[in-house]
Design an enzyme around this catalytic site. Structure first.
Site, PDB file in Angstrom:
ATOM      1  N   CYS A 272       0.825  -1.209   0.000  1.00 51.19           N
ATOM      2  CA  CYS A 272       0.000   0.000   0.000  1.00 51.19           C
ATOM      3  C   CYS A 272       0.859   1.258   0.000  1.00 51.19           C
ATOM      4  CB  CYS A 272      -0.911  -0.028   1.231  1.00 51.19           C
ATOM      5  SG  CYS A 272      -1.904   1.456   1.401  1.00 51.19           S
TER       6      CYS A 272
ATOM      7  N   CYS B 168      -0.410   4.087   2.157  1.00 47.20           N
ATOM      8  CA  CYS B 168      -0.168   3.914   3.598  1.00 47.20           C
ATOM      9  C   CYS B 168       1.303   4.162   3.929  1.00 47.20           C
ATOM     10  CB  CYS B 168      -0.506   2.491   4.051  1.00 47.20           C
ATOM     11  SG  CYS B 168      -2.031   1.840   3.392  1.00 47.20           S
ATOM     12  N   ASP B 169       2.202   3.655   3.105  1.00 49.50           N
ATOM     13  CA  ASP B 169       3.616   3.593   3.496  1.00 49.50           C
ATOM     14  C   ASP B 169       4.561   4.441   2.645  1.00 49.50           C
ATOM     15  OD1 ASP B 169       2.883   1.718   5.428  1.00 49.50           O
ATOM     16  OD2 ASP B 169       3.031   0.070   4.001  1.00 49.50           O
TER      17      ASP B 169
END
Ligand code: NAP
Length: 325
Positions: A143, A146-147
């Site tokens: 992701c 997300c990261d």
């Protein structure tokens, strides 16, 4: 998972398992028809795949695009407005046979319903390498939204050749200094517009015909081991981060042995969104390996709710006092 069951709730009309565009659209329709559906949203996965997406440019009605989490938050409010009850728990057990279905959540609460709509979506596909899980969260991610932030000025690779891979790659160019897309063929599966955007981005390069055979690194991912699928030549690509975007697998663990699945493991439906069990309907990515769009999932959620409504009506029970069909 072993759960301690607590007292069962009264029998409701419809329980919906899953809260992506399919589940929540089903909730809007079922709630607006007065069925007061219960939605098991999921504990961590509530909102589904769009929660980890940025701009959604092709959902009808948003000429400027809409952020995935905003779209899902709006759908949630819309479902609640008509009386859907959203429960922030995972379903861990479904018993779908018979006229009254049983659904158990992770807290051991038991829900009973005459109709169930399964909208459990899909999970990220894995490469199947030994080091993939070990280094997950240590340089290996599924992701970018997300990261991606953790890879400022770093070199990262994205595996895959579909729209997801290019979306991840394009998003990562906001942070990373270099993004290498590693694809096992010499032709992308992605749409023309995404391919053009990626090709035009100076930070993105491609490694064609390359199969990932290993991930190196003791504490963090440090390099990819690659095999050329034409020449069989092996090489090593140093990196700081690896993003895996090679598609999805349907999430059917709760219905295995109960619902008919197709060869690829997706729930078989038809006519409409009906499964092989009376009163059980399925919609969204858990049934669809072809279209897999937010809008097609939402449409299937609408169909599932209407099919559930037709089914409940056919049972000839007294109509719900709030029904506004
Ligand atoms: P996808 O279209 O199925 O693409 C998966 C990619 O991963 C393919 O290129 C495939 O290679 C590769 N792959 C699969 N298994 C692999 C493995 N074991 N090792 C290496 N590579 C592997 O999946 P997706 O990209 O997630 O897209 C799914 C759907 O969502 C599509 O309909 C897509 O259009 C849509 N989507 C749209 C957008 C957008 O419009 N912005 C964004 C994301 C997703 P091969 O090509 O060789 O099979």
């Amino acid at each position: 998972m072993a759960v301690t069951e607590t007292k069962a709730e009264a029998v409701s009309d419809i329980v919906i398992v899953g809260s992506g565009p399919a589940g929540l659209t089903a909730a809007v329709y079922a709630a607006r028809a007065g069925f007061q559906p219960v939605v098991l949203e999921g504990a961590l996965g509530a909102g589904g795949a769009l929660m980890t997406t940025t701009e959604v440019e092709n959902f009808p009605g948003f000429p400027e695009g809409v952020q995935g989490p905003v779209l899902m938050a709006n759908l949630r409010v819309q479902a609640e407005r008509f009386g859907a009850r959203l429960v922030g728990e995972d379903a861990v057990e479904l018993a779908l046979d018979g006229p009254v279905k049983r659904i158990v959540d992770a807290e051991g609460r038991v829900y009973q319903a005459r109709a169930v709509i399964v909208a459990t979506g899909s999970a990220y596909r894995r490469l199947g390498l030994a080091d993939e899980d070990r280094l997950s969260g240590h340089g290996v991610s599924w992701c970018a939204t997300c990261d991606g932030f953790f890879f400022k000025d770093k070199a990262v690779a994205v595996v895959g050749g579909g729209d997801s891979a290019l979306e991840e790659a394009l998003f990562l160019t906001r942070f990373a200094r270099q993004v290498v897309v590693v694809h096992r063929r010499s032709e992308l599966r992605a749409s023309w517009i995404m391919a053009r955007r990626a090709a035009d981005n100076p930070k993105i390069t491609f490694r064609w015909n390359s199969q990932v055979t290993g991930i190196r690194g003791q504490l963090r991912a440090e390099a990819l081991e690659l095999r050329d699928t034409i020449t069989q030549e092996r090489s090593v690509l140093p990196l700081d981060g690896l993003f895996i975007a090679i598609g999805h697998e349907p999430r059917t663990e709760l219905v295995q042995g109960q619902l008919d699945l197709d060869q690829a493991g997706y729930i078989r439906v038809g006519p409409g969104q009906a499964t092989n069990l009376a009163g059980v309907f399925a919609c969204g990515d858990v049934v669809d390996h072809t279209y897999r769009q937010a809008v097609t999932a939402a449409a299937a959620g609408c169909r599932a709710a209407l099919d559930a409504q037709f089914y409940l009506t056919s049972l000839d029970l007294p109509p719900h006092p709030d029904a506004i069909v």
